[in-house]
Design a protein around this motif. Sequence first.
Motif, short mmCIF file in Angstrom:
data_model
loop_
_atom_site.label_atom_id
_atom_site.label_comp_id
_atom_site.label_asym_id
_atom_site.label_seq_id
_atom_site.Cartn_x
_atom_site.Cartn_y
_atom_site.Cartn_z
N GLN A 283 -3.42 0.36 -3.07
CA GLN A 283 -2.86 -1.00 -3.30
C GLN A 283 -3.28 -1.35 -4.74
OE1 GLN A 283 -4.55 -4.61 -1.42
NE2 GLN A 283 -2.65 -4.89 -0.25
N ASN B 116 -0.27 -7.71 -5.89
CA ASN B 116 -0.56 -6.34 -5.83
C ASN B 116 0.83 -6.05 -6.16
OD1 ASN B 116 -3.18 -6.34 -4.69
ND2 ASN B 116 -2.44 -7.22 -3.00
N GLU C 272 0.89 -1.16 -0.23
CA GLU C 272 0.14 -0.06 0.08
C GLU C 272 1.02 1.08 -0.08
OE1 GLU C 272 -2.77 -0.19 3.13
OE2 GLU C 272 -3.83 -1.94 2.84
N SER D 269 3.50 -2.42 -5.92
CA SER D 269 3.76 -1.31 -5.32
C SER D 269 5.24 -0.94 -5.79
CB SER D 269 3.74 -1.38 -3.91
OG SER D 269 4.52 -2.29 -3.26
#
Length: 247
Positions: free
Chosen positions: A155, A162, A148, A164
Amino acid sequence: MLAEFGHSDSQVTPEYPFWHLRTSRLWDVHGIPPDEIVKPHAATFDRINPEGGMTEQARQLLADPFVRSQAVAILRESYLGDVDQPALMERLGLAGYETASGRMEEVEDQDRDEEGNSGPASRRRTNVARIVRDARLVARVKWLHGDECQVCGLQLPIRFANYSEAAHIRGLGRPHNGPDELANLLVLCPNHHVQFDGLAIYIRRDGTVLSTRDESWVGDLRRHPDHLISEDHLRYHRALCGRDDRS
């Protein structure tokens, strides 16, 4: 430099800044005879041949990396906003100050082209010196934050996971030469990573994230108890943005 980066309709008169920069008390001119009345004229300086340079006090101040970064940022923002920034920094020997990441790689040599008539795009072999990042640190900081963004909380889902990005606060590239450590990392979404590296946003000491352009609120930095962020690195990034007010 004035001819290359000055306004097209301006005359190239380097004698004027050479002489009048003395009023800043950061620049001094030596070699002028006491009885000589000097006007900023190129012919006069050619005859007298004076020397100019930073004062000792200015030199000592600029030896501090925080002050130097802040000075470069303020001069760029105040007077050089309409100039090709990467080209200017390259010509001044200050390449890397225009981004938080700095200069990340250097091409040493190139071998040969491999081209085909059809199919995949052509390839060129190069030898490149790259900074080696610790992949374990990147994986750990992303895991701590659950991928996140620490600025907006996004996210970003991809097909099986996910996504990032781990951003270094004080860049590893030259001239920043930051350390590859957990305290020098942030987890950001792609948008805020680009803005952070591009000095479009900065983080105040209280964790408020602001826009460098207009000081508007962007977010509040979300922290994790197992991820202690170095305030010195955040201060260095603020200095690059011209915002090192220790706040």
